[in-house]
Design a protein around this motif. Structure first.
Motif, PDB file in Angstrom:
ATOM      1  N   PHE A  41      45.754  35.377  35.380  1.00  0.00           N
ATOM      2  CA  PHE A  41      46.523  36.342  36.175  1.00  0.00           C
ATOM      3  C   PHE A  41      47.974  35.907  36.399  1.00  0.00           C
ATOM      4  O   PHE A  41      48.854  36.754  36.531  1.00  0.00           O
ATOM      5  N   ALA A  42      48.219  34.610  36.450  1.00  0.00           N
ATOM      6  CA  ALA A  42      49.556  34.115  36.802  1.00  0.00           C
ATOM      7  C   ALA A  42      50.673  34.598  35.875  1.00  0.00           C
ATOM      8  O   ALA A  42      51.766  34.923  36.345  1.00  0.00           O
ATOM      9  N   PRO A  43      50.476  34.649  34.538  1.00  0.00           N
ATOM     10  CA  PRO A  43      51.598  35.029  33.665  1.00  0.00           C
ATOM     11  C   PRO A  43      51.925  36.524  33.674  1.00  0.00           C
ATOM     12  O   PRO A  43      52.968  36.918  33.145  1.00  0.00           O
ATOM     13  N   VAL A  44      51.069  37.355  34.240  1.00  0.00           N
ATOM     14  CA  VAL A  44      51.286  38.808  34.196  1.00  0.00           C
ATOM     15  C   VAL A  44      52.433  39.173  35.128  1.00  0.00           C
ATOM     16  O   VAL A  44      52.425  38.822  36.311  1.00  0.00           O
ATOM     17  N   THR A  45      53.422  39.887  34.617  1.00  0.00           N
ATOM     18  CA  THR A  45      54.648  40.143  35.371  1.00  0.00           C
ATOM     19  C   THR A  45      54.751  41.551  35.949  1.00  0.00           C
ATOM     20  O   THR A  45      55.677  41.835  36.706  1.00  0.00           O
ATOM     21  N   HIS A  46      53.824  42.429  35.591  1.00  0.00           N
ATOM     22  CA  HIS A  46      53.914  43.807  36.074  1.00  0.00           C
ATOM     23  C   HIS A  46      52.519  44.310  36.458  1.00  0.00           C
ATOM     24  O   HIS A  46      51.512  43.760  36.025  1.00  0.00           O
ATOM     25  N   PRO A  47      52.449  45.364  37.272  1.00  0.00           N
ATOM     26  CA  PRO A  47      51.147  45.846  37.752  1.00  0.00           C
ATOM     27  C   PRO A  47      50.398  46.635  36.692  1.00  0.00           C
ATOM     28  O   PRO A  47      50.969  47.038  35.670  1.00  0.00           O
ATOM     29  N   SER A  48      49.133  46.855  36.943  1.00  0.00           N
ATOM     30  CA  SER A  48      48.348  47.719  36.060  1.00  0.00           C
ATOM     31  C   SER A  48      48.670  49.175  36.355  1.00  0.00           C
ATOM     32  O   SER A  48      49.268  49.505  37.384  1.00  0.00           O
ATOM     33  N   THR A  49      48.287  50.040  35.468  1.00  0.00           N
ATOM     34  CA  THR A  49      48.522  51.469  35.666  1.00  0.00           C
ATOM     35  C   THR A  49      47.437  52.051  36.574  1.00  0.00           C
ATOM     36  O   THR A  49      46.428  51.421  36.846  1.00  0.00           O
ATOM     37  N   GLY A  50      47.650  53.269  37.018  1.00  0.00           N
ATOM     38  CA  GLY A  50      46.661  53.938  37.855  1.00  0.00           C
ATOM     39  C   GLY A  50      46.937  53.755  39.332  1.00  0.00           C
ATOM     40  O   GLY A  50      47.908  53.126  39.750  1.00  0.00           O
ATOM     41  N   ARG A  51      46.054  54.324  40.145  1.00  0.00           N
ATOM     42  CA  ARG A  51      46.257  54.294  41.597  1.00  0.00           C
ATOM     43  C   ARG A  51      46.006  52.896  42.149  1.00  0.00           C
ATOM     44  O   ARG A  51      45.270  52.101  41.567  1.00  0.00           O
ATOM     45  N   ALA A  52      46.621  52.635  43.283  1.00  0.00           N
ATOM     46  CA  ALA A  52      46.467  51.336  43.929  1.00  0.00           C
ATOM     47  C   ALA A  52      45.060  51.175  44.473  1.00  0.00           C
ATOM     48  O   ALA A  52      44.482  52.112  45.031  1.00  0.00           O
ATOM     49  N   ASP A  53      44.504  49.973  44.322  1.00  0.00           N
ATOM     50  CA  ASP A  53      43.150  49.717  44.797  1.00  0.00           C
ATOM     51  C   ASP A  53      42.956  48.216  44.998  1.00  0.00           C
ATOM     52  O   ASP A  53      43.245  47.418  44.103  1.00  0.00           O
ATOM     53  N   ALA A  54      42.476  47.846  46.180  1.00  0.00           N
ATOM     54  CA  ALA A  54      42.101  46.454  46.449  1.00  0.00           C
ATOM     55  C   ALA A  54      40.666  46.277  45.991  1.00  0.00           C
ATOM     56  O   ALA A  54      39.762  46.966  46.467  1.00  0.00           O
ATOM     57  N   ILE A  55      40.445  45.351  45.073  1.00  0.00           N
ATOM     58  CA  ILE A  55      39.136  45.195  44.438  1.00  0.00           C
ATOM     59  C   ILE A  55      38.538  43.848  44.807  1.00  0.00           C
ATOM     60  O   ILE A  55      39.162  42.802  44.622  1.00  0.00           O
ATOM     61  N   GLY A  56      37.321  43.869  45.342  1.00  0.00           N
ATOM     62  CA  GLY A  56      36.621  42.638  45.661  1.00  0.00           C
ATOM     63  C   GLY A  56      37.018  42.051  46.998  1.00  0.00           C
ATOM     64  O   GLY A  56      37.446  42.763  47.920  1.00  0.00           O
ATOM     65  N   GLN A  57      36.877  40.722  47.107  1.00  0.00           N
ATOM     66  CA  GLN A  57      37.160  40.008  48.344  1.00  0.00           C
ATOM     67  C   GLN A  57      38.570  39.428  48.319  1.00  0.00           C
ATOM     68  O   GLN A  57      39.154  39.241  47.264  1.00  0.00           O
ATOM     69  N   ASN A  58      39.068  39.101  49.507  1.00  0.00           N
ATOM     70  CA  ASN A  58      40.402  38.500  49.599  1.00  0.00           C
ATOM     71  C   ASN A  58      40.490  37.211  48.803  1.00  0.00           C
ATOM     72  O   ASN A  58      41.550  36.859  48.291  1.00  0.00           O
ATOM     73  N   SER A  59      39.368  36.482  48.687  1.00  0.00           N
ATOM     74  CA  SER A  59      39.362  35.202  47.981  1.00  0.00           C
ATOM     75  C   SER A  59      38.653  35.272  46.638  1.00  0.00           C
ATOM     76  O   SER A  59      38.443  34.241  45.997  1.00  0.00           O
ATOM     77  N   LEU A  60      38.315  36.462  46.193  1.00  0.00           N
ATOM     78  CA  LEU A  60      37.667  36.620  44.884  1.00  0.00           C
ATOM     79  C   LEU A  60      37.801  38.075  44.458  1.00  0.00           C
ATOM     80  O   LEU A  60      36.857  38.855  44.520  1.00  0.00           O
ATOM     81  N   GLY A  61      39.003  38.438  44.030  1.00  0.00           N
ATOM     82  CA  GLY A  61      39.241  39.829  43.688  1.00  0.00           C
ATOM     83  C   GLY A  61      40.524  40.004  42.907  1.00  0.00           C
ATOM     84  O   GLY A  61      41.075  39.065  42.332  1.00  0.00           O
ATOM     85  N   CYS A  62      41.029  41.238  42.901  1.00  0.00           N
ATOM     86  CA  CYS A  62      42.261  41.550  42.183  1.00  0.00           C
ATOM     87  C   CYS A  62      42.874  42.817  42.770  1.00  0.00           C
ATOM     88  O   CYS A  62      42.317  43.422  43.698  1.00  0.00           O
ATOM     89  N   LEU A  63      43.998  43.222  42.222  1.00  0.00           N
ATOM     90  CA  LEU A  63      44.752  44.361  42.726  1.00  0.00           C
ATOM     91  C   LEU A  63      45.083  45.309  41.590  1.00  0.00           C
ATOM     92  O   LEU A  63      45.746  44.916  40.624  1.00  0.00           O
ATOM     93  N   ALA A  64      44.629  46.532  41.704  1.00  0.00           N
ATOM     94  CA  ALA A  64      44.963  47.553  40.708  1.00  0.00           C
ATOM     95  C   ALA A  64      46.144  48.378  41.207  1.00  0.00           C
ATOM     96  O   ALA A  64      46.250  48.660  42.402  1.00  0.00           O
TER      97      ALA A  64
END
Length: 296
Positions: A41-64
């Motif tokens: 995840f660290a090298p990715v410089t821009h967000p994914s496409t689509g609507r915003a969504d918090a996925i999973g847990q604060n300590s085991l998840g990702c951000l769409a």
């Protein structure tokens, strides 16, 4: 010269083709599986496409579909721009704007904002959480200026409010810090706030009994002596978001004493050492995080 006739192409059996394809895919996937989720995840410089969504847990998840906090606003500035860690959900950005405006009510010019999340969330260096766009670090510096250059934002440090013995607060702490934390904790979007234990205890000693409900959200934690860490509730309708565990009952003041007493005692040298937890792999995150990572 006559050319040698080309040999007829060899036809492979369907079973053989399937085996070859599987082997090729396995070879391609091997480097991906060998890396930790943090490395992916660290090298990715821009967000994914689509609507915003918090996925999973604060300590085991990702951000769409993450949103980037503007570098500067009327009452805030994002710090450490080189990290590219100022991405969050729309709810987080709205909260930061609200808090920065509220800060002017307690004598601050605004706030300095530290890390939120990476463009697509996921495990991030220096944090156990900050993976879903619902965590943000607010520096304990009352801003002197809100026109810092990018270079200044790299050099200035967050101020420490804790004494060297880790049991009290130094002269950097003020009543305006307590007022700002109170405003943040009273925000309905906030689930909890982490800060150094002496700050929690100082507030417990000052806040009257009739107005202590918000203190429940203030939780002591290690390493939060120069900033406070805000964690928001899962946004309404965010089905992929895993909410944090419920807070214990009560204001948490009695329990906070442990952090400046028993917790500071030297560890027992005879106690067995716990094995460190291995770093998370992509397979450890919710399946949707694989889609978020691979999205253009």
């Amino acid at each position: 010269m006559r050319r040698r006739p080309r040999a007829a192409p060899t036809r492979l059996a369907p079973t053989c083709l399937a085996l070859i394809c599987a082997a090729v895919l396995a070879c391609l996937a091997a480097p991906l599986a060998a890396q930790t989720a943090k490395q992916l995840f660290a090298p990715v410089t821009h967000p994914s496409t689509g609507r915003a969504d918090a996925i999973g847990q604060n300590s085991l998840g990702c951000l769409a579909g993450g949103y980037q906090l503007p570098e500067s606003g009327p009452t805030w500035q994002a710090m450490r721009l080189s990290r590219n860690h100022h991405w969050g959900t729309p709810e987080m950005l709205a909260f930061i704007e609200r808090l920065s405006v509220n800060a002017t009510r307690v004598g601050w010019r605004g706030i300095y904002v530290g890390d939120i999340s990476q463009p697509r969330g996921g495990p991030v260096a220096g944090h156990a959480s900050h993976q879903t766009g619902l965590d943000a670090d607010i520096w304990l510096n009352p801003p002197q200026r809100l026109n810092l250059t990018p270079g200044e934002r790299e050099r200035i440090s967050a101020i420490n409010v804790r004494t060297r013995d880790r049991r009290g607060l130094n002269a950097n702490w003020s009543a305006s810090h307590e007022a700002l934390l109170s405003l943040a904790a009273r925000d309905p979007a906030v689930n909890r706030i982490f800060i150094t234990a002496p700050a929690k205890l100082a507030m417990c000693a000052r806040v009257p009994a009739r107005d202590r409900a918000w203190l429940r959200k203030i939780r002591p934690w290690w390493g939060h002596n120069d900033h406070f860490h805000v964690r928001l509730n899962c946004p309404r309708g965010a089905r992929s978001c895993v909410p944090p565990p419920p807070l214990p009952p009560g204001d948490g003041c009695a329990e906070a004493v442990w952090w400046v007493t028993e917790a500071l005692k030297p560890p027992d040298p005879t106690a067995p050492k716990t094995k460190p937890k291995p770093p998370a792999r992509l397979a450890d995150l919710p399946p949707r995080c694989t889609e978020v990572l691979s999205s253009r």
